[in-house]
Each structure stands twice: as C-alpha cells, then as structure tokens.
Enzyme design. Structure first.
Site, PDB file in Angstrom:
ATOM      1  CG  HIS A 181      -1.667   1.259   1.454  1.00 13.89           C
ATOM      2  ND1 HIS A 181      -1.372   2.174   2.438  1.00 13.89           N
ATOM      3  CD2 HIS A 181      -2.729   1.755   0.792  1.00 13.89           C
ATOM      4  CE1 HIS A 181      -2.245   3.174   2.384  1.00 13.89           C
ATOM      5  NE2 HIS A 181      -3.069   2.952   1.393  1.00 13.89           N
ATOM      6  CG  ASN A 182      -0.442   5.044   0.095  1.00 12.95           C
ATOM      7  OD1 ASN A 182      -1.097   4.866  -0.937  1.00 12.95           O
ATOM      8  ND2 ASN A 182      -0.894   5.773   1.096  1.00 12.95           N
ATOM      9  CD  GLU A 211      -2.068   2.686  -3.314  1.00 16.01           C
ATOM     10  OE1 GLU A 211      -3.151   3.260  -3.470  1.00 16.01           O
ATOM     11  OE2 GLU A 211      -1.670   2.262  -2.212  1.00 16.01           O
ATOM     12  CG  ASP A 213      -1.368   7.384  -4.204  1.00 17.13           C
ATOM     13  OD1 ASP A 213      -1.592   6.215  -4.548  1.00 17.13           O
ATOM     14  OD2 ASP A 213      -1.761   7.871  -3.127  1.00 17.13           O
ATOM     15  CG  HIS A 226      -0.787  10.028   0.905  1.00 14.42           C
ATOM     16  ND1 HIS A 226      -0.967   9.868   2.251  1.00 14.42           N
ATOM     17  CD2 HIS A 226      -1.829   9.404   0.317  1.00 14.42           C
ATOM     18  CE1 HIS A 226      -2.072   9.191   2.479  1.00 14.42           C
ATOM     19  NE2 HIS A 226      -2.611   8.905   1.314  1.00 14.42           N
ATOM     20  CD  GLU A 260      -5.180   6.640  -4.451  1.00 13.64           C
ATOM     21  OE1 GLU A 260      -5.378   7.734  -3.904  1.00 13.64           O
ATOM     22  OE2 GLU A 260      -4.862   5.604  -3.840  1.00 13.64           O
TER      23      GLU A 260
END
Length: 646
Positions: A181-182, A211, A213, A226, A260
């Site tokens: 995640h992230n 991931e 973003d 983020h 994302e």
C-alpha cells in the site's frame, strides 16, 4: 573401540591445532584475534556473546589476552551445545563419531527423511564434516554434527517450499498476491518522505502489486506522492525506471502496478508514454491468445510481464478492436457516484486539512449510516492511451456481491477498505469467499492510519482476498505475518489459494468452517535457544528469555502459548517444554515463534521472531532462525525444537 577413540582424539586435535596455532605464536591473543579465529573455523557468532565470554575469562586474571587453552574453552562454550551432544550420543555408540549407517538411522527416525537416506547421509558428511580423515571414513564427528544441526538443512522451513513448487497455471484470481500500500512512502502518510527506495525494497521482498499515486506535476510531468498532504514528491518516470530495473529481481512472476490516478488526461498520456517507453516489452499491452476473455491468464503465462491496474474505458474486446487505429488524444468518460468506495475516493484518505472551521470539518467527516440523497454524479476522464494499457486488471467500483455476480467481468477487480471488508468477513463470509473465487479483490488500510500502521491481514486471507495491501515500511506483527506467508512457494509473491477458496460453489466461512475442516494435531517441543540477542536493557550479556508460540488462522485456530522464563541466560537457555495444538484449517494457518525478554510481570522486550505457514513445517529436530523487528536475520540467534504433526 578404544583405538578408534584415540585416533579421533588425535586427528581432531591435529585439525584444531593446525588452524589455530599460527595465531598463538606469541602465546596469547586478544579479543579481536579471538573473533578472527572463530571466523577462520567457520563459526557464526554474536559479537556480544563472544565479548561476554572473553571478558569472563580475562577478568579472572585481570589481563586482556588469553592462551590456547582459554580459546578452546571459549570455543566449547560458544559451539558445543549440550542438547546437540545428547542427541549425538543417542546414536553414537562411542560418543565420538557417527558412522554413515548410524547417521542414516538418525535421519530416518528423527528427521523423517526416509527417501534416499543413504545418499543424503553421504552428502551431509561431505558438506559438514570439517576433518578430512573423518570424511574419508564416511563418518561424522561431533564437530560435523553441530554444523549440520545448525545449518539450513535442519531449518524448520521445508526445503522443497523454498523454491516454486505450486501449480502456477491457474487463473490469477486463484492466488494470494503479495501487495503493498502506498509503496512510495517510507514513513508516515502525512509529512514523511516519498522515496524510490520504497519500490526497491518492496520488489526485493517479492512484492508483486505496487501502488502508485499519480498527480499532475509541473512541465507536464506527472508526480507521485500522497495527495493533499505534505509528503514529498517524486517523478512518475523515475518510479517506472526503478520498477523496470527491479521488477523481476526476486521473482519472475507478473508485477501489477495499481495506479491511483488523479492526473489530467494530458498528463495521463504522458504516463502512458513513460510506461511504454521505459518498460518496453515487459509491459503487457494486449491479451494473450483470444481477445474474448472468459478467464484470467495464469502467473505462468504472464512471466516477466508488468500489468497496469487502473480504471478503463469500455471492455478488453473494444480495446483490441481499437488497437492499430489512431486514438491519440482521445478520452473516455466513466460515470461514478462522487462518494464511491474506491480507494482513490474519500474513505481511504485522511488528507491534511487546512486550519479553520474545525467543528464543521468534524461534522463533515463523520460516517453516515443513511445513504446520501441525490448523490452527485461526476465524470472521470481517462486518456485512451492509458486506458488501452489496462488489460486484465481493470479497476471497478464495488457495489455489492450480488451486483458483481450479475455484472462483473473476470478481468474487473475491486478495492475495498479494511473497515467495510471486515464487516463483510463477519456478516457475509460465504458471499465474500464466493466473490474472491471469481474476482481479484484488493484490501487497503483505512485513512485514519496516518502513522502507516497496519491491520491484521489474516482475516482477509481467510476469505480469499488476493491483494491484501500493507504498509511495507512499518514493522510489527502484521508485516511479520505477511513476510511469513510469502516465504512459501519460493518467495515468488504468488501463493495458490486452498481449493475451498478457489471453488465457485464453495460455502466456506472462516467463522463456521464445518465440512471444510481437516484438523491437524501439532506438537512442538521447545528445547533450547542459542545466542539469543541480549536484552537492550542489560549491562551484562543477559536476558530473561521466554518464547511465545502463536497460531494465526481462522478465528477458531487463533491461539497463543507461552513458555516459562529462563533467568539471566541469552547464550544458551534451555526449556524442554512441549506445546500441543489442534488446528482446524491448517491450509490457512501461520505459526509464529516470538522470543521476548521479561522485563517485569506486565512488560516484555521483543528479542526476535520467526513466522512461517503451518504446512511449511518440517518434522523432526529443527532450528528456528530469528529475525529482528525490521525483518533482518539475527544470525546465529535461533531456537531448537522438535516438531511432530499428523
């Protein structure tokens, strides 16, 4: 027999002296030379323990050096383990050597190695016996036995599970997939740095779903960070360059890039160009075989391929028809409710809010138990160039299990936040399992985990969720479970799910395992520890170690057992305690050995741990390696156990 014993004493002393005598030309050696000499003898040791034993020796005489007899005593203290000697003597009639026939008997009776035991015994002698004369006689001395029992060959983790052994030809949705995640964050979720090391580290650990973003950056170059926080920014192109370099360093099976995507269509086009230009042939840009997709391809079919997971305009079939046509600059639109449950919407993120009107913000952020009236419809614009790179991993908003069953295509996957997913596990376990048997499902942490803490991944593996995404940068039990689970199958990042989590007709429920239960009876005798990390709070070299043995699995299998405390002994604590377990669903269970130092009756200090799948346990006398909080191996710290199950 006496002649044999004398012969062995002579050749061992000769071997030992030949190695060490040059160091004692001046009669005495210091601590540094002592450690160099242990290395020369191929002995692994903890510096703190050697320092402690050396200090005890020299303090008696108030000097800073030792003689050759002192060194032999230190060597025996560090190397000659009484538990190994007891076992050796049980199979050695003269307590000096194991003949090949006696070693074969030991392997069969104690280590459950019944196949090719004669060949295996010879391999052990050739590999671990340090004295050439003993090797030539097809024998194993106590020195060789120590080296064998301390080696990877006696690890608690099954040898054949250290390579890819599972069938890799099932559809992608039939596997647990190591997921981050992230991935760009290496600290917290609000003000910490974004760093390429996050991707390097995850890929080297065998992570297969990363991931990214993506946001609009200056000079028409997309950036990764983020969003709406103070985390630092890195360029999208640099992320893709790093992925290109490290994607298959630890595993040859496919990597999935979970985008994302918050970029404008113009910068989405730049993203697509970077993906194609940098990744080249590694990037999957078309279907394998038939363009009409009725089943996901397998990890085997996708070896050395990188897949893009993102929202997509239309179907795969429409993409394939469009291939070859000039679609440059085109965009497509997707209609979605403004407050959807997708990960790139409001329920995952806890953005850094501007100051002012805090009471209003608190009210706005409270979850509502009733549906919003007149939910706004927004249009998400997707650049066709990026959309066309999404082949088998199309992100689709999750509505309900019934909706997915009626409408979702096999290549469409969902992302569900941990809070909502946990409710499904507890109240709709059967439906959740049915869903994950068909569709790839990704679970992600709730937005309030601003310190990058993790949830327990086990509860989501229990219902077959493939991509249980964790913050890899955060140490703790959760990441230890992640690392332990994905040790299996050669650490390739793909674990074949049990049949009852792959079967579309399955009625398995982790809260009521019923007919799917095939219990395992497990017995673990905790014998001893060796060179455990000394307590950080100790001024000497001591700790008061205890061991917790924990089972993680379906709720019925969750259990923790604790050993007694051994006072003031981190070097060679001895327990000789047996723990018995009945595990209802061993296919999903992990076992964790955690060593702690008892500081008080209410507080312990973590010293080391090891986690592995229950079905990866080797029977017999086994050593359990220990790892630090950050996942580093604490060699030579270990536990010594005897494992039996049926």
């Amino acid at each position: 027999m006496t002649c044999c014993r004398c012969f062995l004493n002579v050749i061992f002393c000769t071997w030992f002296l030949n190695i060490i005598q040059d160091e004692f030309m001046n009669g005495k050696i210091d601590l540094h030379s002592t450690m160099k000499l242990l290395e020369k003898l191929h002995i692994t040791f903890d510096v703190a323990h050697v320092k402690h034993v050396f200090k005890k020796t020299v303090d008696k005489r108030k000097v800073h050096t030792i003689n050759i007899e002192d060194f032999r005593a230190i060597y025996r203290t560090i190397v000659h383990r009484t538990e190994f000697h007891e076992l050796f003597c049980a199979y050695s009639p003269n307590h000096k050597i194991l003949a090949d026939t006696e070693l074969i008997e030991f392997l069969k009776k104690e280590q459950f190695q019944t196949e090719d035991s004669e060949i295996r015994a010879l391999e052990i002698i050739l590999k671990y016996e340090p004295v050439e004369e003993v090797r030539k006689r097809r024998q194993l001395s106590f020195e060789g036995f120590i080296r064998y029992m301390s080696s990877e060959d006696c690890s608690i983790f099954k040898k054949d599970h250290r390579t890819v052994y599972q069938d890799m030809n099932h559809p992608l949705c039939d596997y647990f997939i190591s997921s981050s995640h992230n991935t760009y964050l290496i600290s917290d979720q609000l003000i910490g740095p974004s760093d390429l090391f996050g991707y390097i580290s995850a890929l080297l650990k065998g992570c297969r779903c990363l991931e990214i973003d993506c946001w609009d950056g200056s000079n028409n170059e997309p950036i990764v960070y983020h969003g709406h926080t103070l985390t630092s920014k890195i360029s999208f192109s640099s992320v893709i360059h790093v992925i290109d370099k490290y994607a298959f360093a630890a595993s040859e099976y496919p990597v999935i890039l979970s985008l994302e995507n918050h970029c404008s269509t113009k910068q989405q086009e730049v993203m697509a160009k970077h993906l194609e230009d940098i990744l080249g042939d590694k990037l999957l840009t078309s279907t394998i075989g038939d363009s009409v997709v009725t089943q996901l391809p397998s990890p085997e079919a996708l070896k050395f391929k990188i897949l893009v997971k993102n929202k997509k305009v239309g179907t795969i079939e429409e993409t394939m028809l469009r291939k070859g046509q000039d679609s440059h600059g085109e965009t497509g639109e997707i209609s979605e409710e403004e407050y959807s449950s997708e990960e790139d919407e409001t329920d995952e993120k806890a953005p850094l809010q501007p100051k002012g009107n805090s009471s209003k913000r608190k009210g706005e952020n409270k979850p509502s138990s009733t549906p919003r009236k007149k939910a706004k419809i927004k249009k998400i614009k997707i650049a066709i160039e990026l959309s066309d790179l999404v082949i088998y991993t199309k992100s689709e908003k999750f509505v309900s299990f019934e909706h997915s069953l009626a409408n979702q295509k096999c290549y469409e996957n969902n992302s569900i936040g941990e809070v909502k997913a946990r409710k499904f596990v507890k109240h709709s376990g059967n439906e959740f399992v049915s869903h994950t048997s068909r569709f790839i499902t990704r679970i992600y942490p709730k937005g309030t985990r601003t310190n990058s803490s993790n949830y327990n991944p086990q509860e989501f593996w229990n219902v077959g969720c493939q991509m249980v995404a964790l913050n890899f940068q955060t140490p703790g039990v959760q990441m230890e479970l992640q690392n332990g689970k994905f040790l299996d199958n050669g650490g390739c990042g793909y674990i074949l799910k049990p049949e009852f989590l792959r079967n579309h007709s399955s009625t398995f429920n982790p809260y009521n395992v019923g007919r799917y239960s095939k219990p395992m009876s497990l017995s673990i005798r905790l014998i001893s520890g060796h060179q455990l990390p000394p307590s950080n709070l100790s001024k000497t070299n001591k700790a008061d170690p205890l061991v917790q043995i924990e089972i993680y699995g379906v709720p019925e299998d969750q259990v923790k057992r604790k050993s007694s405390v051994i006072k003031s002994n981190a070097l060679s604590p001895r327990w000789d305690e047996t723990f018995s377990f009945t595990v209802q669903v061993p296919e999903l269970a992990l076992i964790r050995f955690c060593v702690e130092d008892e500081i008080s009756l209410v507080a312990n200090e973590f010293l080391g741990q090891y986690t592995l799948p229950l079905l990866s346990l080797s029977k017999g006398y086994r050593n359990v390696p220990l790892f630090s909080k950050n996942g580093g191996k604490l060699e030579p710290a270990s536990l010594f156990v005897y494992v039996w199950y049926y």
